[in-house]
Design a protein around this motif. Structure first.
Motif, PDB file in Angstrom:
ATOM      1  N   THR A   1      47.001 134.895   0.326  1.00  0.00           N
ATOM      2  CA  THR A   1      46.124 135.224  -0.796  1.00  0.00           C
ATOM      3  C   THR A   1      46.925 135.989  -1.840  1.00  0.00           C
ATOM      4  OG1 THR A   1      45.454 137.190   0.381  1.00  0.00           O
ATOM      5  CG2 THR A   1      44.014 135.292   0.549  1.00  0.00           C
ATOM      6  N   LYS A   2      46.316 136.159  -2.998  1.00  0.00           N
ATOM      7  CA  LYS A   2      47.011 136.806  -4.101  1.00  0.00           C
ATOM      8  C   LYS A   2      47.339 138.257  -3.747  1.00  0.00           C
ATOM      9  CE  LYS A   2      46.727 136.652  -9.115  1.00  0.00           C
ATOM     10  NZ  LYS A   2      47.801 137.584  -9.130  1.00  0.00           N
ATOM     11  N   GLY A   3      48.587 138.647  -3.971  1.00  0.00           N
ATOM     12  CA  GLY A   3      48.995 140.017  -3.730  1.00  0.00           C
ATOM     13  C   GLY A   3      49.266 140.343  -2.278  1.00  0.00           C
ATOM     14  N   GLU A   4      49.247 139.325  -1.420  1.00  0.00           N
ATOM     15  CA  GLU A   4      49.429 139.589  -0.005  1.00  0.00           C
ATOM     16  C   GLU A   4      50.876 139.321   0.427  1.00  0.00           C
ATOM     17  OE1 GLU A   4      47.158 138.302   4.088  1.00  0.00           O
ATOM     18  OE2 GLU A   4      47.789 136.737   2.705  1.00  0.00           O
ATOM     19  N   VAL A   5      51.358 140.104   1.391  1.00  0.00           N
ATOM     20  CA  VAL A   5      52.677 139.840   1.967  1.00  0.00           C
ATOM     21  C   VAL A   5      52.480 139.348   3.395  1.00  0.00           C
ATOM     22  CG1 VAL A   5      54.922 140.762   2.554  1.00  0.00           C
ATOM     23  CG2 VAL A   5      53.705 141.644   0.565  1.00  0.00           C
ATOM     24  N   LEU A   6      52.830 138.082   3.585  1.00  0.00           N
ATOM     25  CA  LEU A   6      52.663 137.487   4.909  1.00  0.00           C
ATOM     26  C   LEU A   6      54.021 137.441   5.596  1.00  0.00           C
ATOM     27  CD1 LEU A   6      50.970 135.751   6.984  1.00  0.00           C
ATOM     28  CD2 LEU A   6      51.869 133.777   5.764  1.00  0.00           C
ATOM     29  N   GLY A   7      54.084 137.919   6.821  1.00  0.00           N
ATOM     30  CA  GLY A   7      55.324 137.841   7.576  1.00  0.00           C
ATOM     31  C   GLY A   7      55.266 136.672   8.544  1.00  0.00           C
ATOM     32  N   ILE A   8      56.334 135.871   8.585  1.00  0.00           N
ATOM     33  CA  ILE A   8      56.413 134.831   9.610  1.00  0.00           C
ATOM     34  C   ILE A   8      57.542 135.223  10.541  1.00  0.00           C
ATOM     35  CG2 ILE A   8      56.772 132.399  10.103  1.00  0.00           C
ATOM     36  CD1 ILE A   8      55.573 131.700   7.524  1.00  0.00           C
ATOM     37  N   VAL A   9      57.210 135.510  11.776  1.00  0.00           N
ATOM     38  CA  VAL A   9      58.195 135.992  12.731  1.00  0.00           C
ATOM     39  C   VAL A   9      58.398 134.942  13.810  1.00  0.00           C
ATOM     40  CG1 VAL A   9      58.737 137.814  14.379  1.00  0.00           C
ATOM     41  CG2 VAL A   9      57.525 138.362  12.288  1.00  0.00           C
TER      42      VAL A   9
ATOM     43  N   TYR B   1      56.879 145.924   6.633  1.00  0.00           N
ATOM     44  CA  TYR B   1      56.750 145.500   5.239  1.00  0.00           C
ATOM     45  C   TYR B   1      55.643 144.484   4.978  1.00  0.00           C
ATOM     46  CZ  TYR B   1      61.092 147.974   4.357  1.00  0.00           C
ATOM     47  OH  TYR B   1      62.039 148.952   4.235  1.00  0.00           O
ATOM     48  N   CYS B   2      55.000 143.961   6.009  1.00  0.00           N
ATOM     49  CA  CYS B   2      54.034 142.891   5.767  1.00  0.00           C
ATOM     50  C   CYS B   2      52.600 143.349   6.008  1.00  0.00           C
ATOM     51  CB  CYS B   2      54.339 141.688   6.656  1.00  0.00           C
ATOM     52  SG  CYS B   2      55.973 141.030   6.370  1.00  0.00           S
ATOM     53  N   ASP B   3      51.677 142.696   5.277  1.00  0.00           N
ATOM     54  CA  ASP B   3      50.257 142.995   5.464  1.00  0.00           C
ATOM     55  C   ASP B   3      49.712 142.270   6.679  1.00  0.00           C
ATOM     56  OD1 ASP B   3      50.404 144.366   3.060  1.00  0.00           O
ATOM     57  OD2 ASP B   3      50.015 142.540   1.923  1.00  0.00           O
ATOM     58  N   ARG B   4      50.280 141.093   6.929  1.00  0.00           N
ATOM     59  CA  ARG B   4      49.774 140.253   7.996  1.00  0.00           C
ATOM     60  C   ARG B   4      50.970 139.519   8.580  1.00  0.00           C
ATOM     61  NH1 ARG B   4      46.898 135.413   7.633  1.00  0.00           N
ATOM     62  NH2 ARG B   4      47.405 135.362   5.439  1.00  0.00           N
TER      63      ARG B   4
ATOM     64  N   GLU C   1      54.674 146.023  -7.781  1.00  0.00           N
ATOM     65  CA  GLU C   1      54.649 146.194  -9.235  1.00  0.00           C
ATOM     66  C   GLU C   1      54.102 144.973  -9.953  1.00  0.00           C
ATOM     67  OE1 GLU C   1      58.499 147.031 -10.888  1.00  0.00           O
ATOM     68  OE2 GLU C   1      58.658 148.814  -9.609  1.00  0.00           O
ATOM     69  N   ARG C   2      54.575 143.791  -9.525  1.00  0.00           N
ATOM     70  CA  ARG C   2      54.238 142.579 -10.270  1.00  0.00           C
ATOM     71  C   ARG C   2      53.022 141.858  -9.701  1.00  0.00           C
ATOM     72  NH1 ARG C   2      60.035 140.107 -12.013  1.00  0.00           N
ATOM     73  NH2 ARG C   2      61.082 142.080 -12.312  1.00  0.00           N
ATOM     74  N   GLY C   3      52.446 142.416  -8.654  1.00  0.00           N
ATOM     75  CA  GLY C   3      51.267 141.795  -8.067  1.00  0.00           C
ATOM     76  C   GLY C   3      51.541 140.400  -7.522  1.00  0.00           C
ATOM     77  N   MET C   4      52.743 140.194  -6.981  1.00  0.00           N
ATOM     78  CA  MET C   4      53.084 138.882  -6.435  1.00  0.00           C
ATOM     79  C   MET C   4      52.572 138.759  -5.006  1.00  0.00           C
ATOM     80  SD  MET C   4      57.001 138.134  -7.429  1.00  0.00           S
ATOM     81  CE  MET C   4      57.616 139.635  -6.785  1.00  0.00           C
ATOM     82  N   SER C   5      52.567 137.505  -4.529  1.00  0.00           N
ATOM     83  CA  SER C   5      52.375 137.274  -3.099  1.00  0.00           C
ATOM     84  C   SER C   5      53.746 136.982  -2.518  1.00  0.00           C
ATOM     85  CB  SER C   5      51.477 136.080  -2.865  1.00  0.00           C
ATOM     86  OG  SER C   5      50.285 136.247  -3.591  1.00  0.00           O
ATOM     87  N   ALA C   6      53.890 137.169  -1.225  1.00  0.00           N
ATOM     88  CA  ALA C   6      55.191 136.897  -0.632  1.00  0.00           C
ATOM     89  C   ALA C   6      55.052 136.397   0.784  1.00  0.00           C
ATOM     90  CB  ALA C   6      56.061 138.147  -0.650  1.00  0.00           C
ATOM     91  N   MET C   7      56.044 135.591   1.165  1.00  0.00           N
ATOM     92  CA  MET C   7      56.169 135.174   2.549  1.00  0.00           C
ATOM     93  C   MET C   7      57.514 135.690   3.019  1.00  0.00           C
ATOM     94  SD  MET C   7      54.917 131.267   2.874  1.00  0.00           S
ATOM     95  CE  MET C   7      55.820 130.713   4.296  1.00  0.00           C
TER      96      MET C   7
END
Lengths: 550, 293
Positions: A31-39, A220-223, A202-208
């Motif tokens: 989702t927007k602004g979320e940091v998803l970690g794939i481990v 560092y990840c939200d989920r 800062e930039r309101g990005m999403s990340a994987m």
């Protein structure tokens, strides 16, 4: 509203042995602004997922099923020209090896300009200014001067910042970071990850964030989604994964991640835990290093790699040598193992000064067998033309003179000792997995019954679950064979599990030395404190004895 | 027969054979190249016993006959059977090129290994020597060597070897140099190997795969070189059957319409060079253990 949605994605590679499904139906949402970690560990399909998303799969790979939707656009069907517009502007990627990701013969500034001009963010006249601004955004000091640098003139951490600058130059909405800190020093890793986290916020990005390090992902990840063999086995909040993992594989990963409170056996799955090893008291010193100095003749004057260090390693003792790249720990270990000569200083081994015998003639020295080494890069340290059995047999043939059946028997005995299945002895290094190669490397080193073994980051390239097994193997072998270890590593948590004493090196000098627990719990030198705080801090385990709970 | 569960940790010989079979099966071009090579080998080894006519006996009554059922490739100006001469010549041409390539392979490997492993002034001196050799037009240099040493077959071999040494030496130097400090070289030192042993038994064998490509391309080139020298009258002398001389002699008759004198030895040269060029990739795959899986 999800920015990216992956629906039952399947990726297939056509190989010599038919089709191989690397990703077998995974579903994810960012989702927007979320940091998803794939481990996941190597071969779990986590990188392939990201390449599929960018449509950058190798030519033999294809998306064989499922849906990829980014902001309402079906990434599977859009033409390549649309993909080119999306890459860099909407979805960006940070690669695993920053040096390989940069063009070695072009100035880094120009490489940032490329992406800006591709997406019309700058013109010929404004490109330089914009590129410097992008470099400043990733906190590169003196950006104007660095604009003209070539990748080889920059450190690994600095190269990764450039790669991040390229990735973020056009303000993408989704950032994919594929193992962004592998190969970087632990303090650099923290700096880079903090930078990425700040920029995302800062930039309101999403990340994987794709990583093998559960601790790093948790921080560092939200989920987090845990992948194994091409499927997602578990997905959830970091704290939840650590405190109450529902899938046995997650449990195994959580256990195997070295933490401040872990013991060596607790890294293993519960059913494999044997009693904690008891360590012998150290009596006499085996190795005494006195005022060891190594000075290279560099292009711009002498380079002082090791500046007069002194330390002892007792009989049967395990000493950790910790420091970041360039601190002189590798130079020290290659001098101690007699592959390199010191400029001055003494290496007293059982009272004899080894430094008197040059490294060139030491190969034929009778003491050669008593000092051996396990190398860092398991792939590079094996002759590609020798089978595992031949590699293990080589030192035995040269140093103990065993031949024929006796030699074969000894090789098999060693393979059993390190837990290597016998049929694998006929395999070539490229046919073995990382963990198997680590075992072969250890078997080769202990074959000639050394008194002193240097372990140069033997687990650095291994998955955590394999690392747990190899570390336990090393502890068992030490107990069984009474070998002294010098364990060279950058990871204080790992060192603590294996070592009685720790030596911390910085810039060719020893800054701190003491019992492992003391150095870890009450570090006296600020550098040691920096190292400790830079290591990822996975959430503490709430259930410390899981075998009863399950 | 040893199977996988055999306790011996040594290299499984069946594995090596199976690997050759695999390489041949997976790449039809390699298979074709090996078949062509087999034809050349049969010609070289058994040629004199297989041919229908004596390649050296002249028969003035049968001079300059076009190809027919009796004389498949026709006859030359002395009435000798061209087919027999072409087949018999394979032995001499192959012998010259194989000997020359073996010689330059051996010398080039030693010099290149030394330069690549120890470096320093030795490396500099050797490299300048190779540069000097390569600075000459190689065929002209070979001509000069043969002219200076004497007009014999052995000297053609030496000349061809000398002009090829730099190619091998440079290749080996580069391959050795990148592996000089590789982990497995260090591990070999820890196992008690002296520098020389590390170089000879651990580093050099890893340079073999690219060397095989070079050897194979070079064999074709060496055949051309030997034929070229004979063509201009150096080395092999008439009436010996040799493709270069046969083309040279046949060239005189092309204008008068007797095309078969030059074209068949020419085609055999082409066949040989083509074979060796195709062979390279397959040979590399066979000596490279990383191709096994």
């Amino acid at each position: 509203m999800s920015l990216l949605s992956i629906e039952d994605l399947k990726v297939t590679f056509a190989t010599r042995r038919g089709d191989v499904e690397a990703v077998r139906g995974i579903s994810l949402e960012v989702t927007k602004g979320e940091v998803l970690g794939i481990v996941g560990e190597s071969g779990s399909g986590k990188s392939v997922t990201s390449y599929a998303l960018m449509r950058l799969l190798e030519s033999n790979g294809r998306i064989s099923g499922g849906d990829l939707t980014y902001g309402g656009v079906d990434l599977r069907v859009v033409p390549e020209s649309t993909m080119r517009d999306l890459r860099g502007r909407e979805i960006s990627m940070i690669f695993q090896n920053p040096r390989a990701a940069l063009n070695p013969i072009r100035k880094v500034g120009h490489q940032i300009e490329d992406v800006l001009r591709r997406h019309a963010r700058a013109t010929r006249f404004t490109a330089k200014r914009e590129a410097i601004r992008a470099m400043e955004a990733v906190k590169i000091r003196d950006a104007e001067a660095r604009y003209h640098a070539y990748p080889f003139e920059l450190s690994g951490g600095m190269c990764q910042r450039i790669v991040i600058a390229i990735a973020l130059a056009c303000d993408p909405k989704l950032l994919i970071a594929d193992e962004p800190t592998t190969g970087l020093d632990i303090t650099t890793q923290k700096a880079v990850m903090d930078l990425i986290a700040d920029l995302i916020r800062e930039r309101g990005m999403s990340a994987m964030v794709i990583t093998h390090d559960l601790g790093l992902a948790a921080q560092y990840c939200d989920r987090i989604a845990v992948m194994k063999d091409g499927v997602i086995v578990e997905e959830g909040l970091p704290e939840k994964l650590f405190s109450d993992p529902s899938h046995p594989y997650t449990r195994k990963l959580v256990d195997a991640t070295p933490r401040a409170d872990a013991s060596i056996r607790s890294l293993l799955p519960p059913e494999q835990r044997t009693p904690e090893p008891s360590l012998t008291e150290v009596t006499a010193p085996l190795l005494q290093v006195r005022n060891l100095v190594k000075t290279y003749q560099g292009k711009s004057g002498p380079v002082h790699a090791v500046k007069g260090i002194s330390f002892d390693v007792g009989k049967g003792e395990s000493v950790g040598l910790v420091g970041e790249s360039g601190c002189g720990k590798s130079t020290t270990s290659s001098i101690l193992v007699r592959l390199d000569d010191a400029t001055s200083g003494e290496i007293l081994f059982n009272g004899d000064d080894l430094a008197k015998t040059s490294a060139r003639t030491f190969a034929r020295d009778p003491r050669r067998a008593s000092i051996q080494m396990v190398f860092q890069d398991a792939t590079d340290s094996f002759n590609p033309r020798h089978t595992a059995g031949q590699s293990i047999a080589e030192p035995l043939k040269r140093l103990t003179g065993l031949t024929g059946d006796q030699l074969s028997l000894r090789v098999e005995e060693l393979a059993e000792l390190v837990g290597l299945p016998l049929p694998l002895l006929n395999r070539f290094p490229h046919q073995l997995s990382g963990g198997q190669k680590a075992r072969v490397g250890i078997a080769r080193a202990i074959g000639v019954n050394p008194d002193f073994l240097i372990l140069d980051e033997p687990t650095a390239a291994l998955d955590v679950s394999i690392q747990a097994i190899v570390l336990n193997l090393l502890v068992d072998l030490r107990q069984k064979l009474g070998i002294s270890y010098l364990f060279v590593s950058h990871d204080l948590h790992v060192v603590r599990l294996l070592c009685d004493r720790v030596i911390v090196m910085k810039n060719g000098e020893i800054v701190e030395e003491g019992p492992a627990d003391q150095v870890m719990s009450a570090p006296s030198h600020p550098y040691t404190r920096t190292l400790l705080s830079a290591a990822p801090h996975p959430p503490a385990l709430t259930v410390s004895v899981p075998s009863a709970a399950e | 027969m040893t199977d996988l569960s055999s306790p011996s940790p040594r290299l499984n010989q069946d594995g090596a054979l199976a690997h050759v079979a695999y390489v041949l099966r997976s790449n039809p071009v390699t298979l074709l190249a090996f078949c062509m090579f087999a034809v050349l080998l049969v010609m070289a080894l058994f040629g004199p016993y297989l041919v229908p006519h004596d390649p050296l006996v002249s028969n003035a009554a049968q001079a300059l006959q076009p190809p027919s059922l009796v004389h498949w490739f026709g006859t030359d100006n002395l009435g000798r059977d061209v087919f027999s001469r072409v087949v018999v010549a394979a032995r001499l041409d192959l012998a010259i090129s194989v000997a020359a390539v073996a010689l330059s392979f051996a010398i080039g490997s030693v010099l290149g290994s030394i330069a690549g492993y120890w470096g320093g002034w030795l490396d500099t001196v050797l490299n300048r020597v190779f540069d000097t050799i390569m600075a000459f037009p190689l065929f002209v240099l070979a001509m000069g060597i043969v002219a200076a040493l004497g007009n014999t077959v052995e000297n053609i071999v030496y000349a061809t070897a000398v002009i090829n040494i730099p190619f091998y030496a440079r290749l080996v130097r580069a391959e050795v140099n990148i592996r000089r400090n590789a982990g497995f070289a260090q591990a070999a030192k820890l196992a008690g190997n002296s520098d020389l042993r590390v170089l000879a038994f651990h580093i050099f064998p890893n340079a073999l795969p690219p060397m095989m490509v070079q050897v194979s391309l070079n064999l074709g080139w060496a055949i051309l070189n030997a034929a070229g020298l004979s063509f201009i009258g150096l080395g092999v002398r008439p009436p010996t059957a040799e493709w270069g001389i046969m083309v040279a002699e046949g060239a005189n008759f092309i204008v008068s319409g007797e095309w078969w004198l030059a074209i068949f030895p020419g085609l055999s040269l082409m066949f040989a060079v083509f074979t060796f060029n195709l062979l390279g990739d397959g040979l590399r795959d066979i000596v490279d253990p990383r191709q096994r899986s």
